[in-house]
Write a protein that holds these residues in place. Sequence first.
Motif, PDB file in Angstrom:
ATOM      1  N   UNK A 260     -80.831  83.195  23.212  1.00  0.00           N
ATOM      2  CA  UNK A 260     -81.581  84.331  22.660  1.00  0.00           C
ATOM      3  C   UNK A 260     -82.321  83.975  21.383  1.00  0.00           C
ATOM      4  N   UNK A 261     -81.781  83.048  20.563  1.00  0.00           N
ATOM      5  CA  UNK A 261     -82.492  82.691  19.328  1.00  0.00           C
ATOM      6  C   UNK A 261     -83.812  81.989  19.634  1.00  0.00           C
ATOM      7  N   UNK A 262     -83.790  81.082  20.624  1.00  0.00           N
ATOM      8  CA  UNK A 262     -85.002  80.348  20.967  1.00  0.00           C
ATOM      9  C   UNK A 262     -86.004  81.251  21.681  1.00  0.00           C
TER      10      UNK A 262
ATOM     11  N   UNK B 178     -89.459  75.978  22.595  1.00  0.00           N
ATOM     12  CA  UNK B 178     -88.114  75.446  22.377  1.00  0.00           C
ATOM     13  C   UNK B 178     -87.213  75.644  23.583  1.00  0.00           C
ATOM     14  N   UNK B 179     -86.128  74.888  23.597  1.00  0.00           N
ATOM     15  CA  UNK B 179     -85.157  74.980  24.677  1.00  0.00           C
ATOM     16  C   UNK B 179     -83.816  74.456  24.167  1.00  0.00           C
ATOM     17  N   UNK B 180     -82.749  74.904  24.790  1.00  0.00           N
ATOM     18  CA  UNK B 180     -81.416  74.397  24.455  1.00  0.00           C
ATOM     19  C   UNK B 180     -80.985  73.393  25.517  1.00  0.00           C
ATOM     20  N   UNK B 181     -80.556  72.226  25.079  1.00  0.00           N
ATOM     21  CA  UNK B 181     -79.952  71.248  25.972  1.00  0.00           C
ATOM     22  C   UNK B 181     -78.485  71.123  25.581  1.00  0.00           C
TER      23      UNK B 181
ATOM     24  N   UNK C 159     -82.914  84.758   9.541  1.00  0.00           N
ATOM     25  CA  UNK C 159     -83.318  83.740   8.562  1.00  0.00           C
ATOM     26  C   UNK C 159     -83.732  82.448   9.255  1.00  0.00           C
ATOM     27  N   UNK C 160     -82.977  82.039  10.266  1.00  0.00           N
ATOM     28  CA  UNK C 160     -83.294  80.808  11.002  1.00  0.00           C
ATOM     29  C   UNK C 160     -84.670  80.921  11.661  1.00  0.00           C
TER      30      UNK C 160
ATOM     31  N   UNK D 159     -79.870  73.518  20.545  1.00  0.00           N
ATOM     32  CA  UNK D 159     -81.177  74.181  20.578  1.00  0.00           C
ATOM     33  C   UNK D 159     -82.182  73.434  19.708  1.00  0.00           C
ATOM     34  N   UNK D 160     -83.379  73.256  20.249  1.00  0.00           N
ATOM     35  CA  UNK D 160     -84.429  72.567  19.507  1.00  0.00           C
ATOM     36  C   UNK D 160     -85.769  73.231  19.794  1.00  0.00           C
TER      37      UNK D 160
END
Length: 245
Positions: free
Chosen positions: A135-137, A160-163, A102-103, A187-188
């Motif tokens: 994995x989501x990004x 996107x990337x997670x910081x 969903x995200x 994550x963004x």
Amino acid sequence: MLQIQKPRLILDDGKRLDGRKADELRNIRIELGVLKNADGSAIFEMGNTKVIAAVYGPKEMHPRHLSLPDRAVLRVRYHMAPFSTDDRKNPVMSRREIELSKVIREALESAVLVDLFPRTVIDVFTEVLQADAGSRLVSLMAASMALADAGIPMKNLIAGVAVGKADGVIVLDLNEPEDMWGEADMPIAIMPSLNQVTLFQLNGNMSPDEFRQALNLAIKGINVIYNLEKEALRSRFIEFKEEGV
């Protein structure tokens, strides 16, 4: 009761456990057109996280009563292969996979021009082949690239990337230990040419100054990833031209 001691995430020389500096991305590999029977497909690798995505459509919706008169229905499936983690994962869709489907769908809907294809459906499948944080990004970016490979009109690619924060240090592109043991994970994902955020989440705690530092670091990393995405698409178009497609 046995207590698991938190490992050190930042070493004495300032490097992280995988040898990277705080502002370094993991190695990235993008390949398009990897599945012959899909309308569009991509493999996206970020460090040890590997995801394959396939797109089918736009096509007629069955059953027809589920179609929408003014736009395409975007269906997204995020799934982790049983062999993607150290411990064998149950192949049945988990609640987390349903939630992340969903995200990812909501993030993609902000980029895909679904109003151009009324009464149709676009199916997007992402399969995590190997999971090592993010994995989501990586799935979102693989899906974005597969949609572009299918020739589906989009406002922009998504990068996107997670910081996060590890041992009090703001770090770019979290690895598995940092994701598990760090103090924050953010994550963004954005459409860089439009400066539009498509996905934003924050787990943990950051001060206002740390948040600003993390956001600036994320934008820096996203711009690097976006250029790699554009280069992968450019290479794909050159391949089409050489093949006379």
